[in-house]
Design a protein around this motif. Structure first.
Motif, PDB file in Angstrom:
ATOM      1  N   PRO A 270       0.754  -1.292  -0.023  1.00  0.00           N
ATOM      2  CA  PRO A 270       0.174   0.062   0.013  1.00  0.00           C
ATOM      3  C   PRO A 270       0.925   1.383  -0.103  1.00  0.00           C
ATOM      4  O   PRO A 270       0.549   2.156  -0.578  1.00  0.00           O
ATOM      5  CB  PRO A 270      -0.820  -0.092   1.367  1.00  0.00           C
ATOM      6  CG  PRO A 270      -0.778  -1.703   1.675  1.00  0.00           C
ATOM      7  CD  PRO A 270       0.386  -2.050   1.210  1.00  0.00           C
ATOM      8  N   ILE A 271       1.880   1.271   0.717  1.00  0.00           N
ATOM      9  CA  ILE A 271       2.762   2.501   1.073  1.00  0.00           C
ATOM     10  C   ILE A 271       3.632   2.557  -0.373  1.00  0.00           C
ATOM     11  O   ILE A 271       3.723   3.909  -0.932  1.00  0.00           O
ATOM     12  CB  ILE A 271       3.620   2.148   2.025  1.00  0.00           C
ATOM     13  CG1 ILE A 271       2.889   2.113   3.390  1.00  0.00           C
ATOM     14  CG2 ILE A 271       4.675   3.394   2.134  1.00  0.00           C
ATOM     15  CD1 ILE A 271       3.845   1.872   4.433  1.00  0.00           C
ATOM     16  N   TYR A 272       4.118   1.456  -1.035  1.00  0.00           N
ATOM     17  CA  TYR A 272       4.699   1.686  -2.369  1.00  0.00           C
ATOM     18  C   TYR A 272       3.839   2.276  -3.319  1.00  0.00           C
ATOM     19  O   TYR A 272       3.996   3.079  -3.942  1.00  0.00           O
ATOM     20  CB  TYR A 272       5.179   0.414  -2.861  1.00  0.00           C
ATOM     21  CG  TYR A 272       5.454   0.113  -4.453  1.00  0.00           C
ATOM     22  CD1 TYR A 272       6.721   0.829  -4.649  1.00  0.00           C
ATOM     23  CD2 TYR A 272       4.656  -0.193  -5.029  1.00  0.00           C
ATOM     24  CE1 TYR A 272       7.031   0.647  -6.118  1.00  0.00           C
ATOM     25  CE2 TYR A 272       4.825  -0.464  -6.800  1.00  0.00           C
ATOM     26  CZ  TYR A 272       6.146   0.112  -6.871  1.00  0.00           C
ATOM     27  OH  TYR A 272       6.353   0.254  -8.353  1.00  0.00           O
ATOM     28  N   LEU A 273       2.453   1.798  -3.419  1.00  0.00           N
ATOM     29  CA  LEU A 273       1.604   2.356  -4.380  1.00  0.00           C
ATOM     30  C   LEU A 273       1.152   3.791  -4.330  1.00  0.00           C
ATOM     31  O   LEU A 273       1.278   4.597  -5.014  1.00  0.00           O
ATOM     32  CB  LEU A 273       0.290   1.291  -4.474  1.00  0.00           C
ATOM     33  CG  LEU A 273      -0.737   1.634  -5.554  1.00  0.00           C
ATOM     34  CD1 LEU A 273      -0.089   1.101  -6.842  1.00  0.00           C
ATOM     35  CD2 LEU A 273      -1.990   0.930  -5.240  1.00  0.00           C
ATOM     36  N   MET A 274       1.139   4.299  -3.059  1.00  0.00           N
ATOM     37  CA  MET A 274       0.608   5.657  -2.829  1.00  0.00           C
ATOM     38  C   MET A 274       2.043   6.327  -3.167  1.00  0.00           C
ATOM     39  O   MET A 274       1.859   7.559  -3.796  1.00  0.00           O
ATOM     40  CB  MET A 274       0.535   5.884  -1.373  1.00  0.00           C
ATOM     41  CG  MET A 274      -0.640   5.112  -0.607  1.00  0.00           C
ATOM     42  SD  MET A 274      -2.268   5.455  -1.399  1.00  0.00           S
ATOM     43  CE  MET A 274      -2.899   4.020  -1.517  1.00  0.00           C
ATOM     44  N   GLU A 275       3.076   5.933  -2.860  1.00  0.00           N
ATOM     45  CA  GLU A 275       4.339   6.808  -2.812  1.00  0.00           C
ATOM     46  C   GLU A 275       4.822   6.781  -4.230  1.00  0.00           C
ATOM     47  O   GLU A 275       5.360   7.681  -5.116  1.00  0.00           O
ATOM     48  CB  GLU A 275       5.497   6.589  -2.083  1.00  0.00           C
ATOM     49  CG  GLU A 275       5.256   6.655  -0.763  1.00  0.00           C
ATOM     50  CD  GLU A 275       5.090   7.959  -0.033  1.00  0.00           C
ATOM     51  OE1 GLU A 275       5.563   8.898  -1.048  1.00  0.00           O
ATOM     52  OE2 GLU A 275       4.614   8.262   0.765  1.00  0.00           O
ATOM     53  N   SER A 276       4.587   5.687  -5.109  1.00  0.00           N
ATOM     54  CA  SER A 276       4.700   5.536  -6.461  1.00  0.00           C
ATOM     55  C   SER A 276       3.846   6.600  -7.273  1.00  0.00           C
ATOM     56  O   SER A 276       4.390   7.166  -8.301  1.00  0.00           O
ATOM     57  CB  SER A 276       4.737   4.103  -6.963  1.00  0.00           C
ATOM     58  OG  SER A 276       3.562   3.831  -6.892  1.00  0.00           O
ATOM     59  N   LEU A 277       2.694   6.653  -7.032  1.00  0.00           N
ATOM     60  CA  LEU A 277       1.653   7.667  -7.583  1.00  0.00           C
ATOM     61  C   LEU A 277       2.372   9.087  -7.200  1.00  0.00           C
ATOM     62  O   LEU A 277       2.163   9.850  -8.001  1.00  0.00           O
ATOM     63  CB  LEU A 277       0.395   7.489  -6.929  1.00  0.00           C
ATOM     64  CG  LEU A 277      -0.732   8.144  -7.731  1.00  0.00           C
ATOM     65  CD1 LEU A 277      -2.261   7.511  -7.295  1.00  0.00           C
ATOM     66  CD2 LEU A 277      -1.040   9.676  -6.795  1.00  0.00           C
ATOM     67  N   GLN A 299     -10.291  -0.163  -3.926  1.00  0.00           N
ATOM     68  CA  GLN A 299      -9.790  -1.279  -2.902  1.00  0.00           C
ATOM     69  C   GLN A 299      -9.918  -0.458  -1.578  1.00  0.00           C
ATOM     70  O   GLN A 299      -9.165   0.466  -1.432  1.00  0.00           O
ATOM     71  CB  GLN A 299      -8.488  -1.840  -3.084  1.00  0.00           C
ATOM     72  CG  GLN A 299      -8.390  -2.640  -4.366  1.00  0.00           C
ATOM     73  CD  GLN A 299      -6.967  -3.365  -4.510  1.00  0.00           C
ATOM     74  OE1 GLN A 299      -6.702  -3.882  -3.583  1.00  0.00           O
ATOM     75  NE2 GLN A 299      -6.420  -3.224  -5.609  1.00  0.00           N
ATOM     76  N   PRO A 300     -10.876  -0.854  -0.451  1.00  0.00           N
ATOM     77  CA  PRO A 300     -10.994  -0.099   0.990  1.00  0.00           C
ATOM     78  C   PRO A 300      -9.562   0.028   1.519  1.00  0.00           C
ATOM     79  O   PRO A 300      -9.297   1.118   1.927  1.00  0.00           O
ATOM     80  CB  PRO A 300     -11.902  -1.041   1.434  1.00  0.00           C
ATOM     81  CG  PRO A 300     -12.742  -1.726   0.569  1.00  0.00           C
ATOM     82  CD  PRO A 300     -11.875  -1.959  -0.544  1.00  0.00           C
ATOM     83  N   LEU A 301      -9.017  -1.120   1.492  1.00  0.00           N
ATOM     84  CA  LEU A 301      -7.563  -0.991   2.441  1.00  0.00           C
ATOM     85  C   LEU A 301      -6.720   0.417   1.749  1.00  0.00           C
ATOM     86  O   LEU A 301      -6.171   1.053   2.525  1.00  0.00           O
ATOM     87  CB  LEU A 301      -6.888  -2.130   2.126  1.00  0.00           C
ATOM     88  CG  LEU A 301      -5.349  -2.336   3.035  1.00  0.00           C
ATOM     89  CD1 LEU A 301      -5.438  -1.872   4.496  1.00  0.00           C
ATOM     90  CD2 LEU A 301      -4.784  -3.587   2.835  1.00  0.00           C
ATOM     91  N   LEU A 302      -6.579   0.163   0.206  1.00  0.00           N
ATOM     92  CA  LEU A 302      -5.789   1.310  -0.342  1.00  0.00           C
ATOM     93  C   LEU A 302      -6.520   2.539  -0.158  1.00  0.00           C
ATOM     94  O   LEU A 302      -5.806   3.703   0.050  1.00  0.00           O
ATOM     95  CB  LEU A 302      -5.608   0.994  -1.678  1.00  0.00           C
ATOM     96  CG  LEU A 302      -4.911  -0.395  -2.063  1.00  0.00           C
ATOM     97  CD1 LEU A 302      -4.860  -0.689  -3.527  1.00  0.00           C
ATOM     98  CD2 LEU A 302      -3.261  -0.348  -1.488  1.00  0.00           C
ATOM     99  N   LYS A 303      -7.730   2.754  -0.252  1.00  0.00           N
ATOM    100  CA  LYS A 303      -8.311   3.989   0.088  1.00  0.00           C
ATOM    101  C   LYS A 303      -8.068   4.583   1.414  1.00  0.00           C
ATOM    102  O   LYS A 303      -8.125   5.950   1.619  1.00  0.00           O
ATOM    103  CB  LYS A 303      -9.815   3.877  -0.220  1.00  0.00           C
ATOM    104  CG  LYS A 303     -10.655   4.940  -0.465  1.00  0.00           C
ATOM    105  CD  LYS A 303     -12.033   4.891  -0.899  1.00  0.00           C
ATOM    106  CE  LYS A 303     -12.881   6.198  -1.269  1.00  0.00           C
ATOM    107  NZ  LYS A 303     -14.078   5.875  -1.569  1.00  0.00           N
TER     108      LYS A 303
END
Length: 362
Positions: A270-277, A299-303
């Motif tokens: 989740p952290i990787y996806l946020m920071e890569s965005l 995805q609720p967790l990612l949101k």
């Protein structure tokens, strides 16, 4: 999916065997008494089982603490859900936010010695042993009770037994997986012990940018890339680069992380996806950023991670959507570090990034 089904089936089989063994020992003469339970007691029993999970979480982390102390480790922090004790300032606080992936954690610093000589199995197995012993005691006590009360005790013994088994058999990055990985090779054990050493510095509020460079020498070396324990080092190195406003270095670290590791299997996904965005937005990769945004919202967790980080949301609003007022509004609310105690967040870095983004509107 098949492996998860087999694991659940195994837990159910063990629970069924425990209950059947108890009933056999009691002679099955009072089976009808178990079926004639007052219906109002059923929700109370379920509530009790649910609350007992928190008790056994506390015992699990207490097991890590006890066996860690016996192995010469020093306490860094002790957490059960949102409640966290920090040894650095002897404070007990209720965190505003907590990772949904983290039920509890007892962080301890290893003794100062050569990494090859530092004991680690006792510390990692402590929680499992605490749950296993608690489950065995509760189950044994059931045989000393009347059939109905004993059956309830058997039910309550399922919780610690389940926790012991779910942590013992390697899955994701649970205790069993970390134990297996650290036992596999000295480089993997070194990563585990260095991670604990860094955690001690971070809990003492040492800025990520001041962490010793020696801890990051492992990045890029093939012998370390085989271990999932390297994931933590990539994340901390990324935050260090952000703290220096070295966005090219930060972006390259994320690219290297995804190239060398199965990122979707990492607890840091989740952290990787946020920071890569965030990096995609900064470097103008708008199409890629929008794809990730759609994935996050689905995805609720990612949101949940998304909603907790105003800095990333503001960068996306400004660089990808050109929604200037929305970006200003988000930045005026402060940084994610203001409301979180997550180990992966460096408060000084978050504050600096927010100020850097605000510079676009001044």
């Amino acid at each position: 999916m098949k492996r998860a089904f087999l694991r659940i089936a195994g837990y159910i089989s063990i629970a069924g065997t425990m209950l059947y063994g108890y009933l056999i020992a009691k002679g099955l003469n009072g089976w009808g008494r178990l079926l004639s339970v007052d219906p109002i007691l059923i929700p109370l029993l379920l509530a009790g089982l649910f609350l007992s999970v928190y008790v056994h979480l506390l015992l699990h982390e207490g097991g890590h603490f006890l066996f860690g102390k016996l192995s010469g480790y020093q306490l860094i922090s002790f957490q059960v859900r949102r409640f966290k004790y920090r040894q650095a300032d002897h404070s007990l606080r209720r965190m505003q936010t907590a990772s949904p992936l983290l039920a509890g954690q007892c962080l301890m610093a290893p003794p100062k010695a050569d990494y090859a000589e530092v004991p680690f199995r006792g510390y990692l197995l402590g929680g499992i042993l605490a749950n296993a012993l608690t489950g065995a005691c509760l189950y044994s006590a059931a045989f000393l009770m009347d059939l109905r009360e004993g059956a309830v005790m058997v039910l309550f013994s399922f919780v610690p037994v389940w926790m012991a088994l779910s942590n013992f058999f390697p899955k994701g990055q649970n205790d069993g997986a970390v134990l297996k990985e650290a036992s596999r090779s000295l480089p993997a054990r070194q990563l585990l012990l260095q991670q604990l050493e860094m955690a001690q510095l971070i809990e003492a509020e040492v800025p990520f940018t001041d962490l010793p460079d020696a801890y990051f020498a492992c990045l890029g070396e093939a012998r370390y890339e085989k271990s999932f324990l390297i994931d933590y080092f990539y994340m901390v190195a990324y935050v260090r680069a952000l703290g220096n406003l070295d966005f090219e270095e930060a972006d390259s670290l994320l690219w290297a992380f995804s190239a060398h590791r199965p990122v979707k299997e990492s607890v840091y996904w989740p952290i990787y996806l946020m920071e890569s965005l965030f990096c995609d937005a900064l470097f103008g990769r708008i199409g890629t950023a929008e794809e990730k945004y759609s994935q996050i919202q689905a995805q609720p967790l990612l949101k949940r991670y998304w909603n907790a980080n105003n800095r990333i949301r503001a960068a996306y609003a400004f660089f990808c959507r050109t929604e200037i007022e929305e970006a200003k509004r988000l930045l005026s609310q402060g940084s994610a570090a203001d409301e979180t105690d997550a180990e992966e967040v460096d408060k000084s870095t978050e504050a600096r990034l927010v100020q850097w983004l605000k510079g676009y509107f001044e």
